[in-house]
Scaffold this motif. Structure first.
Motif: not given
Length: 244
Positions: A156-173
């Protein structure tokens, strides 16, 4: 994979962390391997493309110092693999509170501390984070509920961080491995006979009929580092366990 990537792999002394670091090096990446076991990091001989650091991922000062060393050596961080983790096998009736606290401290808090420490670098590089979850985070099982809960938190951290960091171009999987033969079980205090019995029992429930190998998981970790249009995904690499 781009041959000039720079990144950090935690839990690099053995198991999935080591397999991932080895594969990344084969692809030409520069890898900083972190682990609480100094002896286990000896394979990461300093040859210009590797750095080794003894790091307890639950210690903010150690994590910050190791992150600064990577910046000083290579000037950037393109990827992070959060592979450091521990395992606990035990029923609700038997599990000890100290084990539960250690489990979440390493698997969840440690993943958070390392990602925080390297976040400015990952944002600057529009980089990638790959976390290690588990198939038991996706499919309930008996005997390791607290381990499963810690890995569900990572998912769940992965999914939440993916949303949070997407505007910065950082991918989280994340990858969610099924039963895989690694030293994780021995580190949890399981002897060889218990480990072999545990893996054999799990293998009997896996649609593809066997447990996994570290390199099979590592291949997907490297793909998630390399792919530039996948984020927020928790990928089962489990022989079909999660759908059985």
């Amino acid at each position: 994979m781009r041959p000039d990537l720079v990144g950090v792999v935690t839990g690099a002394a053995s198991g999935l962390g080591r397999a991932t670091a080895e594969l990344l090096l084969e692809h030409g990446a520069r890898v900083a391997g972190w682990d609480v076991s100094g002896d286990g990091l000896e394979w990461l001989s300093d040859r210009g493309t590797t750095r080794a650091a003894v790091v307890d991922v639950t210690d903010p000062a150690q994590v910050a110092a190791a992150a600064e060393q990577v910046r000083g050596a290579w000037g950037r961080v393109d990827f992070l693999v959060n592979s450091a983790g521990v395992f606990v096998l035990g029923s609700l009736a038997d599990v000890e509170v100290a084990e539960v606290r250690r489990l979440f401290d390493i698997n969840v808090t440690g993943t958070t501390l390392v990602t925080q420490a390297l976040l400015p670098d990952l944002v600057a590089a529009r980089g990638a984070v790959v976390n290690l979850s588990s198939t038991v985070a996706l499919k309930p099982s008996v005997s390791n509920a607290h381990y499963a809960a810690s890995k569900a938190a990572v998912a769940q951290l992965t999914r939440c961080w993916a949303l949070e960091l997407a505007p910065h171009g950082v991918r989280v999987n994340a990858v969610a491995p099924g039963p895989t033969s690694t030293p994780l079980f021995a580190a949890a205090g399981m002897d060889l006979a218990t480990t072999e019995s545990f893996l054999a029992q799990r293998a009997a429930t896996i649609p593809l009929g066997r447990t996994g190998e570290p390199t099979e998981v590592a291949r997907w970790i490297t793909r998630l580092i390399d792919d530039e249009w996948v984020t927020g995904h928790v990928l089962p690499v489990d022989g079909g366990t999660s759908i059985a």
